[in-house]
Motif scaffolding. Structure first.
Motif, PDB file in Angstrom:
ATOM      1  N   VAL A  43     -24.957   0.323 -36.966  1.00  0.00           N
ATOM      2  CA  VAL A  43     -26.319   0.783 -35.928  1.00  0.00           C
ATOM      3  C   VAL A  43     -26.940   0.202 -35.130  1.00  0.00           C
ATOM      4  O   VAL A  43     -27.117   0.399 -33.811  1.00  0.00           O
ATOM      5  N   SER A  46     -23.995   1.091 -31.698  1.00  0.00           N
ATOM      6  CA  SER A  46     -25.238   2.664 -31.540  1.00  0.00           C
ATOM      7  C   SER A  46     -26.181   2.475 -30.482  1.00  0.00           C
ATOM      8  O   SER A  46     -26.367   3.763 -29.508  1.00  0.00           O
ATOM      9  N   LEU A  47     -27.133   1.449 -30.273  1.00  0.00           N
ATOM     10  CA  LEU A  47     -27.729   0.991 -29.624  1.00  0.00           C
ATOM     11  C   LEU A  47     -27.047   1.168 -27.931  1.00  0.00           C
ATOM     12  O   LEU A  47     -27.872   1.149 -26.604  1.00  0.00           O
ATOM     13  N   PRO A  51     -21.391   6.874 -30.326  1.00  0.00           N
ATOM     14  CA  PRO A  51     -21.218   6.282 -31.161  1.00  0.00           C
ATOM     15  C   PRO A  51     -19.242   6.614 -32.367  1.00  0.00           C
ATOM     16  O   PRO A  51     -18.953   5.738 -32.664  1.00  0.00           O
ATOM     17  N   VAL A  97     -23.307   6.810 -40.041  1.00  0.00           N
ATOM     18  CA  VAL A  97     -24.234   5.462 -39.669  1.00  0.00           C
ATOM     19  C   VAL A  97     -24.618   5.907 -38.528  1.00  0.00           C
ATOM     20  O   VAL A  97     -25.604   6.119 -37.903  1.00  0.00           O
ATOM     21  N   ALA A  98     -23.659   5.379 -37.302  1.00  0.00           N
ATOM     22  CA  ALA A  98     -23.399   5.506 -35.644  1.00  0.00           C
ATOM     23  C   ALA A  98     -24.546   7.156 -35.408  1.00  0.00           C
ATOM     24  O   ALA A  98     -25.038   6.911 -34.606  1.00  0.00           O
ATOM     25  N   THR A 101     -28.119   6.795 -36.161  1.00  0.00           N
ATOM     26  CA  THR A 101     -29.059   6.070 -35.379  1.00  0.00           C
ATOM     27  C   THR A 101     -28.899   6.803 -34.045  1.00  0.00           C
ATOM     28  O   THR A 101     -30.066   6.464 -33.467  1.00  0.00           O
ATOM     29  N   PHE A 102     -27.891   7.626 -33.891  1.00  0.00           N
ATOM     30  CA  PHE A 102     -27.630   8.054 -32.053  1.00  0.00           C
ATOM     31  C   PHE A 102     -28.775   8.742 -32.234  1.00  0.00           C
ATOM     32  O   PHE A 102     -29.599   9.546 -31.203  1.00  0.00           O
ATOM     33  N   LEU A 104     -31.220   9.752 -33.960  1.00  0.00           N
ATOM     34  CA  LEU A 104     -32.593   8.829 -34.437  1.00  0.00           C
ATOM     35  C   LEU A 104     -33.063   8.403 -33.176  1.00  0.00           C
ATOM     36  O   LEU A 104     -34.805   8.776 -32.613  1.00  0.00           O
ATOM     37  N   ARG A 105     -32.599   8.035 -32.761  1.00  0.00           N
ATOM     38  CA  ARG A 105     -33.216   7.457 -31.639  1.00  0.00           C
ATOM     39  C   ARG A 105     -33.125   8.729 -30.458  1.00  0.00           C
ATOM     40  O   ARG A 105     -34.330   8.358 -29.332  1.00  0.00           O
TER      41      ARG A 105
END
Length: 116
Positions: A43, A46-47, A51, A97-98, A101-102, A104-105
């Motif tokens: 997580v 990926s910020l 990803p 997961v990445a 997260t990507f 959603l961001r």
């Protein structure tokens, strides 16, 4: 720099949870702890990284750490089979997961840009 930090964190997490000696990697609590650690690392990575790049680096670092431990402690010589299973499994999980997260961001960032 983020790539090096990701590789180091992933390697250390693998060693901490799984690579601390023969016979110590069969506890469900250790496997769960390692998985949770990898999820958190994925997580955060990926910020800062794409990803796919994060998944590649994280998977290779984890598999390397796992392989070092397994090759030293596996009396059957089948550790390469386990390494391939770990490689595929960690990569699939990391991408999931990445990617989430990507995505959603991206949604959150676009919503903030639209709101006045």
């Amino acid at each position: 720099m983020a790539s090096v930090a990701l590789a180091a964190l992933t390697y250390v997490a693998s060693w901490f949870w799984i690579g601390q000696g023969p016979g110590k990697n069969d506890s469900p609590a250790q496997i769960a702890g390692c998985a949770i650690s990898l999820i958190v690392i994925a997580v955060v990575a990926s910020l800062f990284l794409h990803p796919a790049l994060g998944a590649l680096i994280g998977t290779l670092a984890f598999t390397a750490a796992w392989s070092v431990h397994a090759s030293a402690t596996d009396p059957t010589g089948l550790w390469p089979v386990g390494a391939m299973i770990a490689l595929v499994g960690v990569f699939a999980g990391w991408i999931l997961v990445a990617g989430l997260t990507f995505g959603l961001r991206t949604v959150v960032t676009r919503r903030r840009a639209i709101e006045p």
